[in-house]
Design an enzyme around this catalytic site. Structure first.
Site, PDB file in Angstrom:
ATOM      1  N   SER A   6       0.833  -1.214   0.000  1.00 25.23           N
ATOM      2  CA  SER A   6       0.000   0.000   0.000  1.00 25.23           C
ATOM      3  C   SER A   6       0.864   1.259   0.000  1.00 25.23           C
ATOM      4  O   SER A   6       2.092   1.191   0.153  1.00 25.23           O
ATOM      5  CB  SER A   6      -0.964   0.008   1.198  1.00 25.23           C
ATOM      6  OG  SER A   6      -0.268   0.210   2.398  1.00 25.23           O
ATOM      7  N   ILE A  63       3.121   4.424  -0.319  1.00 30.51           N
ATOM      8  CA  ILE A  63       4.320   4.805  -1.071  1.00 30.51           C
ATOM      9  C   ILE A  63       4.940   3.582  -1.745  1.00 30.51           C
ATOM     10  O   ILE A  63       5.338   3.632  -2.919  1.00 30.51           O
ATOM     11  CB  ILE A  63       5.346   5.485  -0.124  1.00 30.51           C
ATOM     12  CG1 ILE A  63       4.742   6.750   0.502  1.00 30.51           C
ATOM     13  CG2 ILE A  63       6.642   5.817  -0.869  1.00 30.51           C
ATOM     14  CD1 ILE A  63       5.571   7.356   1.643  1.00 30.51           C
ATOM     15  N   SER A  97      11.509   9.708   7.684  1.00 32.69           N
ATOM     16  CA  SER A  97      10.346  10.581   7.906  1.00 32.69           C
ATOM     17  C   SER A  97      10.802  11.966   8.338  1.00 32.69           C
ATOM     18  O   SER A  97      11.900  12.118   8.907  1.00 32.69           O
ATOM     19  CB  SER A  97       9.483   9.972   9.015  1.00 32.69           C
ATOM     20  OG  SER A  97       8.459  10.855   9.393  1.00 32.69           O
ATOM     21  N   TYR A 104       7.959   6.041  17.263  1.00 32.28           N
ATOM     22  CA  TYR A 104       8.123   6.101  15.796  1.00 32.28           C
ATOM     23  C   TYR A 104       9.220   7.095  15.446  1.00 32.28           C
ATOM     24  O   TYR A 104      10.155   6.794  14.693  1.00 32.28           O
ATOM     25  CB  TYR A 104       6.786   6.512  15.183  1.00 32.28           C
ATOM     26  CG  TYR A 104       6.786   6.793  13.698  1.00 32.28           C
ATOM     27  CD1 TYR A 104       6.809   5.763  12.764  1.00 32.28           C
ATOM     28  CD2 TYR A 104       6.738   8.107  13.212  1.00 32.28           C
ATOM     29  CE1 TYR A 104       6.782   6.024  11.406  1.00 32.28           C
ATOM     30  CE2 TYR A 104       6.711   8.376  11.850  1.00 32.28           C
ATOM     31  CZ  TYR A 104       6.725   7.330  10.953  1.00 32.28           C
ATOM     32  OH  TYR A 104       6.702   7.594   9.602  1.00 32.28           O
ATOM     33  N   LYS A 122      12.881   6.441  13.752  1.00 33.19           N
ATOM     34  CA  LYS A 122      13.266   7.095  12.492  1.00 33.19           C
ATOM     35  C   LYS A 122      14.544   7.933  12.693  1.00 33.19           C
ATOM     36  O   LYS A 122      15.396   7.976  11.802  1.00 33.19           O
ATOM     37  CB  LYS A 122      12.120   7.973  11.970  1.00 33.19           C
ATOM     38  CG  LYS A 122      10.866   7.186  11.566  1.00 33.19           C
ATOM     39  CD  LYS A 122      11.049   6.368  10.306  1.00 33.19           C
ATOM     40  CE  LYS A 122       9.739   5.826   9.759  1.00 33.19           C
ATOM     41  NZ  LYS A 122       9.896   5.033   8.533  1.00 33.19           N
TER      42      LYS A 122
HETATM   43  N1  NAP Z   1       2.488   8.750   4.594  1.00 32.41           N
HETATM   44  C1  NAP Z   1       3.238   9.649   5.183  1.00 32.41           C
HETATM   45  O1  NAP Z   1       2.822  10.814   5.363  1.00 32.41           O
HETATM   46  C2  NAP Z   1       4.620   9.296   5.653  1.00 32.41           C
HETATM   47  C3  NAP Z   1       5.388  10.308   6.227  1.00 32.41           C
HETATM   48  C4  NAP Z   1       6.667  10.016   6.658  1.00 32.41           C
HETATM   49  C5  NAP Z   1       7.175   8.735   6.515  1.00 32.41           C
HETATM   50  N2  NAP Z   1       6.417   7.759   5.948  1.00 32.41           N
HETATM   51  C6  NAP Z   1       7.003   6.422   5.823  1.00 32.41           C
HETATM   52  O2  NAP Z   1       6.727   5.879   4.566  1.00 32.41           O
HETATM   53  C7  NAP Z   1       6.777   4.454   4.649  1.00 32.41           C
HETATM   54  C8  NAP Z   1       5.561   3.883   3.922  1.00 32.41           C
HETATM   55  O3  NAP Z   1       4.389   4.281   4.603  1.00 32.41           O
HETATM   56  P1  NAP Z   1       3.020   4.653   3.867  1.00 32.41           P
HETATM   57  O4  NAP Z   1       2.729   6.047   4.194  1.00 32.41           O
HETATM   58  O5  NAP Z   1       3.055   4.201   2.472  1.00 32.41           O
HETATM   59  O6  NAP Z   1       1.998   3.783   4.755  1.00 32.41           O
HETATM   60  P2  NAP Z   1       1.131   2.479   4.457  1.00 32.41           P
HETATM   61  O7  NAP Z   1       0.250   2.708   3.294  1.00 32.41           O
HETATM   62  O8  NAP Z   1       0.531   2.148   5.774  1.00 32.41           O
HETATM   63  O9  NAP Z   1       2.224   1.404   4.042  1.00 32.41           O
HETATM   64  C9  NAP Z   1       3.014   0.727   4.992  1.00 32.41           C
HETATM   65  C10 NAP Z   1       3.545  -0.533   4.344  1.00 32.41           C
HETATM   66  O10 NAP Z   1       4.379  -1.219   5.292  1.00 32.41           O
HETATM   67  C11 NAP Z   1       3.970  -2.588   5.344  1.00 32.41           C
HETATM   68  N3  NAP Z   1       4.239  -3.132   6.658  1.00 32.41           N
HETATM   69  C12 NAP Z   1       3.837  -2.650   7.868  1.00 32.41           C
HETATM   70  N4  NAP Z   1       4.230  -3.455   8.840  1.00 32.41           N
HETATM   71  C13 NAP Z   1       4.892  -4.492   8.268  1.00 32.41           C
HETATM   72  C14 NAP Z   1       5.513  -5.660   8.761  1.00 32.41           C
HETATM   73  N5  NAP Z   1       5.534  -5.944  10.067  1.00 32.41           N
HETATM   74  N6  NAP Z   1       6.115  -6.488   7.877  1.00 32.41           N
HETATM   75  C15 NAP Z   1       6.087  -6.222   6.545  1.00 32.41           C
HETATM   76  N7  NAP Z   1       5.517  -5.128   6.019  1.00 32.41           N
HETATM   77  C16 NAP Z   1       4.910  -4.280   6.871  1.00 32.41           C
HETATM   78  C17 NAP Z   1       2.471  -2.549   5.041  1.00 32.41           C
HETATM   79  O11 NAP Z   1       2.028  -3.780   4.497  1.00 32.41           O
HETATM   80  P3  NAP Z   1       1.184  -4.900   5.288  1.00 32.41           P
HETATM   81  O12 NAP Z   1       0.221  -4.200   6.186  1.00 32.41           O
HETATM   82  O13 NAP Z   1       0.527  -5.665   4.162  1.00 32.41           O
HETATM   83  O14 NAP Z   1       2.208  -5.702   6.009  1.00 32.41           O
HETATM   84  C18 NAP Z   1       2.427  -1.488   3.942  1.00 32.41           C
HETATM   85  O15 NAP Z   1       2.726  -2.066   2.697  1.00 32.41           O
HETATM   86  C19 NAP Z   1       6.828   4.117   6.137  1.00 32.41           C
HETATM   87  O16 NAP Z   1       8.140   3.763   6.494  1.00 32.41           O
HETATM   88  C20 NAP Z   1       6.424   5.415   6.804  1.00 32.41           C
HETATM   89  O17 NAP Z   1       6.988   5.556   8.077  1.00 32.41           O
HETATM   90  C21 NAP Z   1       5.133   8.018   5.512  1.00 32.41           C
END
Ligand code: NAP
Length: 266
Positions: free
Chosen positions: A16, A18, A141, A154, A158
């Site tokens: 899902s 990014i 992040s 978190y 990070k």
């Molecule tokens: N969105 C933002 O505003 C934002 C800002 C700063 C940093 N980030 C960083 O961007 C990255 C991606 O996040 P996102 O925003 O795209 O969120 P997301 O849509 O919730 O995606 C998170 C991904 O991580 C996977 N994941 C979570 N726990 C896991 C585990 N134990 N083992 C394997 N896979 C796991 C999830 O897949 P499953 O649930 O299928 O395992 C999902 O594919 C993260 O590192 C997040 O900290 C995001």
């Protein structure tokens, strides 16, 4: 993007947000992808709907199971006979003040947000060094740069990633390994829905900061253009709020801390 054609890339957190957007863009570019997340059915759907399903290897797994990182890393390496790039993107956020956090919930946040990276690198780095090349891209992040109320574990994990990967970059540079830090501000993904609260339950709602964020597809395009240039740091999703926080954090940290004192709920 021609640059990625035939490149062997492992993407964690590909189901899902990014990670999914990066997977879709890289699949169009002809990359050979190993995709990991816990939700295997979603990974299979991504493979089947991609332009060349044979270029996608589904490798499901829970990366917070630290004792299995050795095995999953080896399988990711072997899927296409080696890797050119590893995009370490999987992560889980938090939405609770420290006083409401159970220690065990915080420790688990460190497993996925920090120790999964370290464990995987124990397996991948020697292989990258042996082949004399390899590009590691770690998604951190804005919370790695500033104090982040409601996200203390978190944000700490990070911050730790920055220390970890900056040191790894320094130590492995002469072996031909390159490290990029991808530092998102706010991207409109499911991250806040799945963010954990004190007892480990999901927050379950869209945070207004993420709601105002960039689209994952837009972020993915920008990330891939910058990764191609092997940039040390890549900033995406810098909405006005994120940009102001980053600026104040760098130049006026005491003022930022004062502003954030009142942030006690989402
Ligand atoms: N969105 C933002 O505003 C934002 C800002 C700063 C940093 N980030 C960083 O961007 C990255 C991606 O996040 P996102 O925003 O795209 O969120 P997301 O849509 O919730 O995606 C998170 C991904 O991580 C996977 N994941 C979570 N726990 C896991 C585990 N134990 N083992 C394997 N896979 C796991 C999830 O897949 P499953 O649930 O299928 O395992 C999902 O594919 C993260 O590192 C997040 O900290 C995001």
């Amino acid at each position: 993007m021609e640059y990625y054609n035939d490149r062997r890339i492992w993407i964690t957190g590909a189901s899902s947000g990014i990670g999914l957007a990066l997977t879709e863009e890289l699949a169009k570019s002809g990359a050979k992808l190993v995709i990991t997340a816990r939700r295997e059915s979603l990974l299979n759907e991504i493979k089947e709907s991609s332009p060349r399903p044979e270029n996608i290897h589904v490798l499901p797994g829970d990366l917070s199971e630290i004792d299995k990182l050795n095995d999953i890393s080896t399988r990711a390496w072997d899927a296409f006979g080696g890797l050119d790039m590893a995009i370490m993107n999987a992560g889980v956020s938090q939405r609770s003040l420290f006083r409401e956090m159970e220690f065990e919930t915080g420790r688990k946040l460190f497993d996925i947000n920090f120790f999964a990276h370290a464990g995987i690198m124990h397996e991948l780095l020697p292989r990258f060094e042996k082949q004399g090349s390899g590009h590691i891209a770690a998604v951190t992040s804005l919370s790695a740069l500033i104090p982040s109320p409601l996200r203390i574990y978190y944000s700490s994990a990070k911050h730790a990633l920055h220390g970890f990967y900056e040191t790894l970059r320094t130590e492995s540079w002469n072996s031909g390994v390159r490290v990029s830090l991808i530092i998102p501000g706010f991207i409109k993904t499911d991250i806040s829905y799945k963010a954990v609260t004190g007892d480990g339950k999901a927050f379950g709602a869209l945070d207004p900061l993420q709601k105002a964020g960039s689209s994952p597809a837009e972020a993915a395009l920008k990330i891939l253009k910058q990764l191609k240039k092997q940039k040390r740091e890549i900033y995406v999703g810098y909405t006005p709020n994120a940009a102001i926080a980053r600026f104040l954090g760098k130049f006026f940290p005491a003022l930022l801390s004062k502003i954030l004192r009142n942030m006690t709920s989402v």
